[in-house]
Design a protein around this motif. Structure first.
Motif, PDB file in Angstrom:
ATOM      1  N   UNK A  18       2.221  11.117  -8.910  1.00  0.00           N
ATOM      2  CA  UNK A  18       1.351  11.890  -8.032  1.00  0.00           C
ATOM      3  C   UNK A  18       2.199  12.641  -7.013  1.00  0.00           C
ATOM      4  N   UNK A  19       1.707  13.786  -6.589  1.00  0.00           N
ATOM      5  CA  UNK A  19       2.444  14.609  -5.641  1.00  0.00           C
ATOM      6  C   UNK A  19       1.502  15.116  -4.550  1.00  0.00           C
ATOM      7  N   UNK A  58      -5.664  -0.436  -7.777  1.00  0.00           N
ATOM      8  CA  UNK A  58      -5.940  -0.251  -9.206  1.00  0.00           C
ATOM      9  C   UNK A  58      -6.265   1.203  -9.512  1.00  0.00           C
ATOM     10  N   UNK A  59      -6.982   1.867  -8.612  1.00  0.00           N
ATOM     11  CA  UNK A  59      -7.275   3.291  -8.804  1.00  0.00           C
ATOM     12  C   UNK A  59      -5.991   4.108  -8.801  1.00  0.00           C
ATOM     13  N   UNK A  60      -5.033   3.728  -7.972  1.00  0.00           N
ATOM     14  CA  UNK A  60      -3.744   4.427  -7.959  1.00  0.00           C
ATOM     15  C   UNK A  60      -3.033   4.242  -9.296  1.00  0.00           C
ATOM     16  N   UNK A  61      -2.972   3.004  -9.770  1.00  0.00           N
ATOM     17  CA  UNK A  61      -2.282   2.730 -11.031  1.00  0.00           C
ATOM     18  C   UNK A  61      -2.939   3.479 -12.190  1.00  0.00           C
ATOM     19  N   UNK A  62      -4.281   3.502 -12.189  1.00  0.00           N
ATOM     20  CA  UNK A  62      -4.987   4.194 -13.265  1.00  0.00           C
ATOM     21  C   UNK A  62      -4.737   5.693 -13.204  1.00  0.00           C
ATOM     22  N   UNK A  68       4.290   8.395  -5.486  1.00  0.00           N
ATOM     23  CA  UNK A  68       4.813   9.710  -5.188  1.00  0.00           C
ATOM     24  C   UNK A  68       4.159  10.440  -4.043  1.00  0.00           C
ATOM     25  N   UNK A  69       3.121   9.856  -3.423  1.00  0.00           N
ATOM     26  CA  UNK A  69       2.436  10.499  -2.294  1.00  0.00           C
ATOM     27  C   UNK A  69       3.163  10.091  -1.012  1.00  0.00           C
ATOM     28  N   UNK A  70       3.803  11.035  -0.379  1.00  0.00           N
ATOM     29  CA  UNK A  70       4.687  10.692   0.737  1.00  0.00           C
ATOM     30  C   UNK A  70       3.951  10.416   2.045  1.00  0.00           C
ATOM     31  N   UNK A  71       2.820  11.051   2.276  1.00  0.00           N
ATOM     32  CA  UNK A  71       2.089  10.871   3.534  1.00  0.00           C
ATOM     33  C   UNK A  71       0.672  10.414   3.228  1.00  0.00           C
TER      34      UNK A  71
END
Length: 250
Positions: free
Chosen positions: A81-82, A69-73, A104-107
């Motif tokens: 995100x990058x 949920x924190x990611x979605x918010x 969008x966070x690859x690692x």
């Protein structure tokens, strides 16, 4: 057509309203009934102060995110995100890590033990002296993380991108709980959720709830359940629905 026999046991979920689906599906696969007792609903924050705090947190060399949920918010407030070359991202569990990758966070680094203690054991969060660390979360919950990270020297840039709004338990769910005579098992992944639901249930429903077995996502949560008056308690390998239910199927 004959009426199907009632389930031999029931899983009780204390997750927020609208967040029960993964545990409901796991219960169905295990042949269990399901009771959703939501102590709160989630509400995203959308104001200038939160946006600025998020901007600062996202520019820190290390970033910790505590839930999907924190990611979605964060994505709703900031857009995709990058990851910068000098950044390291950390997630409490595999669900949060997957949400970060989709955003969008690859690692992303995440522990196999998906709780606060598992996160704190990651090598990248040991020596934090003088390191700025973005912490993307919500008020309450994960209460041990920020003090532990600060004790290791981190300069924590915390931003709460959503909040838990307390709600009364659904009358339908309370009625269902009182009517069930089969064994019940609480899938416990949040101490705050347990404390909130115990104070908000009517006395008769609270008494029925404390007759349930508990499967806790960590030893810390198991101890909290003991202190709250529960007797039969098991500890699961993780907070994943399948691990919670695997630890306590009758």
């Amino acid at each position: 057509m004959p009426t199907p026999a009632p389930p031999g046991w029931y899983v009780i979920s204390l997750r927020p309203r609208g967040e029960h689906a993964p545990l409901r599906r796991a219960a169905a696969r295990a042949g269990a009934g399901f009771i959703a007792l939501s102590p709160w609903q989630l509400q995203l924050r959308d104001d200038d102060r939160t946006r600025e705090a998020l901007r600062l947190a996202l520019h820190a060399p290390r970033v910790v995110v505590t839930s999907p949920t924190a990611v979605r918010a964060a994505r709703s407030l900031h857009g995709p995100l990058q990851t910068r070359q000098d950044q390291r991202w950390f997630a409490v569990g595999s669900g949060t890590a997957a949400a970060l990758r989709r955003a969008g966070v690859t690692a992303v680094e995440a522990p196999s033990r998906m709780d606060s203690e598992g996160l704190l054991a990651l090598p990248g969060l040991q020596d934090l002296s003088g390191v700025e660390l973005g912490f993307i979360s919500a008020p309450g919950g994960r209460g041990v993380l920020v003090p532990a990270l600060q004790a290791r020297g981190a300069q924590v840039l915390r931003v709460d991108v959503y909040e838990r709004v307390a709600i009364a338990p659904s009358p339908r769910s309370v009625k269902q709980l009182l009517a069930v005579t089969a064994p019940t098992v609480i899938a416990l992944s949040s101490g705050e959720a347990l404390e909130t639901i115990l104070t908000s249930l009517p006395a008769s429903a609270r008494e029925r709830l404390t007759q349930s077995r508990v499967v806790a996502a960590s030893e810390r949560l198991a101890e909290l359940a003991r202190q709250s008056g529960f007797g039969a308690i098991a500890v699961a390998a993780s907070a994943r629905p399948r691990d919670l239910l695997a630890a306590v199927q009758p």
